[in-house]
Design a protein around this motif. Structure first.
Motif, PDB file in Angstrom:
ATOM      1  N   LEU A 423       0.831  -1.201   0.000  1.00  0.00           N
ATOM      2  CA  LEU A 423       0.000   0.000   0.000  1.00  0.00           C
ATOM      3  C   LEU A 423       0.872   1.261   0.000  1.00  0.00           C
ATOM      4  O   LEU A 423       0.594   2.220  -0.718  1.00  0.00           O
ATOM      5  CB  LEU A 423      -0.904  -0.021   1.237  1.00  0.00           C
ATOM      6  CG  LEU A 423      -2.232   0.736   1.161  1.00  0.00           C
ATOM      7  CD1 LEU A 423      -3.105   0.182   0.050  1.00  0.00           C
ATOM      8  CD2 LEU A 423      -2.958   0.625   2.490  1.00  0.00           C
ATOM      9  N   ASP A 424       1.946   1.233   0.797  1.00  0.00           N
ATOM     10  CA  ASP A 424       2.846   2.389   0.871  1.00  0.00           C
ATOM     11  C   ASP A 424       3.598   2.622  -0.433  1.00  0.00           C
ATOM     12  O   ASP A 424       4.031   3.745  -0.713  1.00  0.00           O
ATOM     13  CB  ASP A 424       3.862   2.201   2.009  1.00  0.00           C
ATOM     14  CG  ASP A 424       3.213   2.340   3.382  1.00  0.00           C
ATOM     15  OD1 ASP A 424       2.164   3.007   3.469  1.00  0.00           O
ATOM     16  OD2 ASP A 424       3.745   1.772   4.349  1.00  0.00           O
ATOM     17  N   GLU A 428      -0.299   7.821  -4.459  1.00  0.00           N
ATOM     18  CA  GLU A 428      -1.539   8.259  -3.797  1.00  0.00           C
ATOM     19  C   GLU A 428      -2.584   8.733  -4.799  1.00  0.00           C
ATOM     20  O   GLU A 428      -3.734   8.961  -4.448  1.00  0.00           O
ATOM     21  CB  GLU A 428      -1.235   9.353  -2.779  1.00  0.00           C
ATOM     22  CG  GLU A 428      -0.427   8.847  -1.578  1.00  0.00           C
ATOM     23  CD  GLU A 428      -0.421   9.820  -0.418  1.00  0.00           C
ATOM     24  OE1 GLU A 428      -0.712  11.009  -0.654  1.00  0.00           O
ATOM     25  OE2 GLU A 428      -0.128   9.392   0.719  1.00  0.00           O
ATOM     26  N   LEU A 453      -6.100   6.724  -3.435  1.00  0.00           N
ATOM     27  CA  LEU A 453      -5.448   6.206  -2.229  1.00  0.00           C
ATOM     28  C   LEU A 453      -5.260   7.284  -1.176  1.00  0.00           C
ATOM     29  O   LEU A 453      -5.318   7.013   0.025  1.00  0.00           O
ATOM     30  CB  LEU A 453      -4.092   5.588  -2.609  1.00  0.00           C
ATOM     31  CG  LEU A 453      -3.297   4.944  -1.467  1.00  0.00           C
ATOM     32  CD1 LEU A 453      -4.101   3.844  -0.794  1.00  0.00           C
ATOM     33  CD2 LEU A 453      -1.969   4.399  -1.976  1.00  0.00           C
ATOM     34  N   LYS A 457      -6.326   5.867   2.461  1.00  0.00           N
ATOM     35  CA  LYS A 457      -5.155   5.090   2.885  1.00  0.00           C
ATOM     36  C   LYS A 457      -5.202   4.739   4.367  1.00  0.00           C
ATOM     37  O   LYS A 457      -4.965   3.584   4.757  1.00  0.00           O
ATOM     38  CB  LYS A 457      -3.874   5.862   2.561  1.00  0.00           C
ATOM     39  CG  LYS A 457      -2.606   5.066   2.793  1.00  0.00           C
ATOM     40  CD  LYS A 457      -1.385   5.824   2.283  1.00  0.00           C
ATOM     41  CE  LYS A 457      -0.132   4.993   2.450  1.00  0.00           C
ATOM     42  NZ  LYS A 457       1.062   5.682   1.921  1.00  0.00           N
ATOM     43  N   SER A 461      -5.711   0.925   5.739  1.00  0.00           N
ATOM     44  CA  SER A 461      -4.622   0.359   6.545  1.00  0.00           C
ATOM     45  C   SER A 461      -5.168  -0.231   7.837  1.00  0.00           C
ATOM     46  O   SER A 461      -4.766  -1.325   8.266  1.00  0.00           O
ATOM     47  CB  SER A 461      -3.570   1.421   6.856  1.00  0.00           C
ATOM     48  OG  SER A 461      -2.961   1.889   5.678  1.00  0.00           O
TER      49      SER A 461
END
Length: 820
Positions: A423-424, A428, A453, A457, A461
């Motif tokens: 995800l990181d 974005e 994202l 996010k 998460s």
């Protein structure tokens, strides 16, 4: 005639509360609006406006009551049709009994023979116990023994060293046991006898005048045994001599002298009487020396790469293509313009289609700078010439598909951390969603619909961190759920599938691969991130399955940490990092023969040609800004490699260092393929052990004959027969030399660490033989099963809706009677 009923299921859950047809809940709002309009509508005709107003005023209270009752009734009815259900975890009592499976194979003679009987006597009378034998002599089919004795939802204690030399893979059986809720445990065992043994590992073939890398492994079981290790070539040339008393590995490289075959011998001397098995103190290895493959190198100038290749291959250097290529295993074009290649396109197409290899190397006169675009030559290449258009990040849609089945429970923290790391690594600006699959019955659950994202996010998460792992592996359901989410959006569609790929069901693998084909045909790419595949050496089939998923989905399979490599493809460019960083090479796909083991490659280039991989090709190496550098594919029976940087003269000098040059030599070796295919006669026999056969494969125009062997034709000019050895040593058949060693039951003695690791990963435990209380408590605890049931709640909603409907009818009748 059979009919296929479409599956309109669309499950949505909040905590443990779920609905099967979630889209029906969306219909509640428009249905209520329609109901509101319908209730306010007057269907009676009046003579004038005053009569209408008087009628509406008299019905105002009635209409409100009826509208309320109808709205609640219709809402409850739609909820009932949507099929609500609740997932509930229940503890189910099991049968606290234990089956002790005893390995009586030869390698177990190093341990106490009474350990199983002693355990049986301690447990007898406390819990039901029975004892069965699963291996004898030199055949240790531990996997088959476990498979034949587990029933599902039971407990077995395997008393074994974990040496499995025949039958089904132990890792697959352990995972199968875990899937059917059978716990497999074992005992800590200390050897009562000592032993030392030796083996040699290394390539069966070495190219003439090049070095082969070998490892000699000495295994000591029990107390330390002083030994002297001698390793020799052809019995006369001592390579090295070492003294030690513990388990140790000795690596060495060897360039062999003249001759087609050579023998390596490792001997353990001075071991004394403490060594229980004397037959594993000598190990033989045959090495076949193959001639340097003959390759054709087309170049118009002197190249630093040419000098490197002359050390390994038999290289013919020319400035143009000859009319006869039949003697060459591969052809290399180094920075050649299309005008010098196009006249030979028919020759090249036939050459590569017949099983040969071609390598194209870039430069200032090649690919986009050499006029390749739009020519017949471009159809032969695994790339399209020219720079690809940089896609707007907001048009990129990505769905993470996360495996939360029970099989990945061992890697729960690793998988969550990996998902968050992925995800990181994403931009974005990407639209990102997530799906998790698992539970019983197996379902795909929406965690988050695709949104930018940047907006979701933090929330996504947190949802990933709270995931609980349980249920079945159903990879096809996960892929289907991910694609259903992507089907609602426009732009590029990408699935990032995170799983360990563990399953023993071939049908599930086939169904998953078919599902990947389907979603790829509909425009979605599938990238696969393997969890736990690096630490499990028995996961070869799982790795192959996950790699096939990525290949069919036109994505990439990442075995290790995927975040940096996914960032290359989906991340934002960091302006703080300079050109040197973005021109550094990245092995993006390390599952291919060429890039396998090349994770530590470190090379920066100063120039490249622009190209885009074709859909059927595999992109193996890129730069940090996702410029394709090494792309390969198969063309007919042959192989084609494109390297879109130069030969080291101006742009890619760092590719010629000892560490990085393997990328080029492995690319050439992959393009060459089978080293024996150009021979008219060749015999290949692999080393074997006592008790197991080896294949004698002969390339010949005529049927080979031998006094002890019966050959069968298995392909054009290819014949095969089986040979079963009766004694150890170095043997010769039809001029081919091979080694026969002691039975592999005596190799790598001691407790197999992979076995104990598998026991713990699949829900079992390694017990001390004296811990009778712990074993009993474990069996009783494991006998209690947690079962996830779904309770259907359609009828309560439907009944309440029906009651409200009847109340409405009664109210209307009552009001009508009052008015009359």
């Amino acid at each position: 005639m059979s009919y296929i009923i479409p599956d309109y299921t669309k499950i949505y859950c909040m905590s443990k509360y779920c609905v099967k047809y979630s889209y029906l809940l969306i219909a509640i709002v428009p249905v209520l609006l329609l109901l509101y309009w319908f209730t306010r509508k007057t269907f009676v005709k009046f003579n004038n406006r005053f009569e209408l107003e008087a009628y509406v005023k008299s019905k105002k209270v009635d209409r409100r009551i009826i509208l309320t009752l109808r709205s609640i009734s219709v809402t409850l009815l739609l909820i009932a049709i949507a099929s609500p259900f609740i997932l509930e975890a229940k503890t189910v009592p099991g049968d606290p009994r234990l089956t002790i499976l005893v390995d009586n194979s030869s390698s177990m003679t190093l341990y106490s023979s009474n350990i199983a009987y002693d355990l049986y006597k301690k447990l007898e009378g406390v819990i039901p116990v029975n004892v069965r034998t699963i291996a004898n002599g030199e055949v240790s089919s531990i996997g088959n023994g476990i498979l034949n004795n587990i029933e599902g939802s039971d407990n077995v204690m395997v008393i074994s060293d974990g040496v499995n030399n025949e039958g089904k893979l132990l890792g697959d059986i352990m995972l199968f046991a875990s899937n059917i809720n059978s716990s497999v445990s074992t005992l800590k065992m200390e050897p009562v006898k000592n032993d030392v043994g030796v083996i040699i590992e290394g390539p069966p073939e070495v190219i003439k005048d090049t070095e082969g890398d070998f490892v000699v492994k000495v295994s000591v079981v029990g107390s330390s045994i002083p030994y002297t290790l001698q390793v020799a070539e052809d019995d006369t040339n001592l390579i090295f001599e070492e003294q030690a008393s513990t388990s140790k590995q000795f690596a060495f490289s060897r360039k062999f002298s003249e001759g087609e075959y050579h023998k390596l011998t490792a001997k353990l001397l001075g071991v004394g009487n403490d060594d229980y098995f004397q037959n594993n103190n000598v190990f033989y290895k045959s090495v076949k020396i193959v001639p340097r493959p003959k390759i054709l190198y087309i170049a118009e100038r002197k190249s630093p790469l040419e000098t490197k290749l002359n050390d390994i291959y038999s290289v013919d250097v020319k400035d143009s293509l000859p009319n006869d290529l039949s003697t060459y295993m591969a052809v290399i074009f180094d920075d050649i313009r299309v005008s010098k290649i196009n006249p030979y396109m028919d020759l090249l197409s036939d050459y590569v289609s017949n099983g040969n290899g071609i390598i194209f190397i870039g430069g200032e006169n090649s690919f986009d700078r050499g006029g390749y675009k739009g020519t017949l030559l471009e159809t032969l290449l695994p790339i399209k010439i020219g720079a690809g258009e940089e896609q707007n990040k907001s048009d990129i849609n990505i769905v993470l598909v996360i495996d939360i089945s029970q099989g990945t429970e061992d890697y729960v923290n690793v998988e969550k951390a990996l998902a968050l790391s992925v995800l990181d690594s994403l931009s974005e600006k990407n639209n990102v969603g997530a799906v998790a699959f698992g539970y019983t019955p197996c379902q795909a659950f929406s965690l988050m619909e695709p949104k930018p994202l940047k907006e979701i996010k933090k929330e996504l998460s947190e949802k990933i961190k709270r995931l609980k792992f349980d249920g079945q592996s159903c990879f096809d359901t996960g892929i289907q759920g991910g694609f259903q989410m992507l089907s609602k959006v426009g732009g590029s569609k990408n699935i990032i599938f995170i799983s360990d790929g563990k399953t023993t069901y071939n049908k599930l693998r086939d169904d998953t691969l078919n599902m990947v084909r389907t979603v790829n045909a509909k425009g979605a790419k599938v990238f696969v991130v393997g969890v736990g595949t690096e630490t499990d050496s028995l996961a070869t089939e799982n790795n192959l399955f996950l790699a096939n998923m990525a290949a069919l989905g036109e994505g990439v399979y990442y075995k290790a940490d995927a975040s940096n490599k996914l960032k290359v493809q989906f991340g934002d460019k960091d302006e703080k990092k300079g050109d040197e960083f973005y021109n550094t090479l990245v092995p993006i796909d390390t599952t291919h023969f060429i890039t396998l083991g090349m994770d530590d490659m470190s090379a920066t280039i100063s120039g490249y040609n622009y190209a885009v991989p074709k859909p059927a090709a595999r992109m193996l190496v890129t730069t940090h800004k996702n410029i394709p550098i090494l792309v390969v594919w198969r063309f007919g029976l042959g192989r084609v490699v494109s390297l879109t940087t130069d030969d080291g003269l101006k742009w890619a000098g760092e590719l010629l260092t000892k560490q990085n040059s393997k990328l080029i030599t492995k690319s050439i070796n992959w393009a060459i393929g089978d080293l024996g295919r150009k021979k008219s006669y060749d015999v290949t026999i692999r080393d074997t052990v006592l008790g197991k056969s080896t294949s004698v494969n002969v390339i010949s125009k005529d049927m080979p004959s031998s006094e002890w062997l019966a050959f069968a034709k298995i392909d054009t000019n290819l014949y095969s027969s089986l040979y079963v050895p009766k004694e150890t040593g170095v043997k010769e058949i039809l001029g081919a030399v091979f080694a026969v060693n002691y039975n592999d039951e005596y190799a790598n003695l001691g407790i197999n660490p992979e076995f104990t690791t598998l026991v713990e990963k699949t829900g079992g435990k390694v017990f001390d033989p004296t811990d009778t209380k712990g074993i009993i408590e474990f069996v009783k605890a494991k006998s209690k099963r947690i079962k996830i049931d779904s309770t259907d709640y359609r009828w309560p909603f439907a009944i309440i809706a029906m009651i409200l409907f009847l109340i409405e009818i009664a109210f209307r009748r009552y009001r009508e009677n009052v008015q009359k």
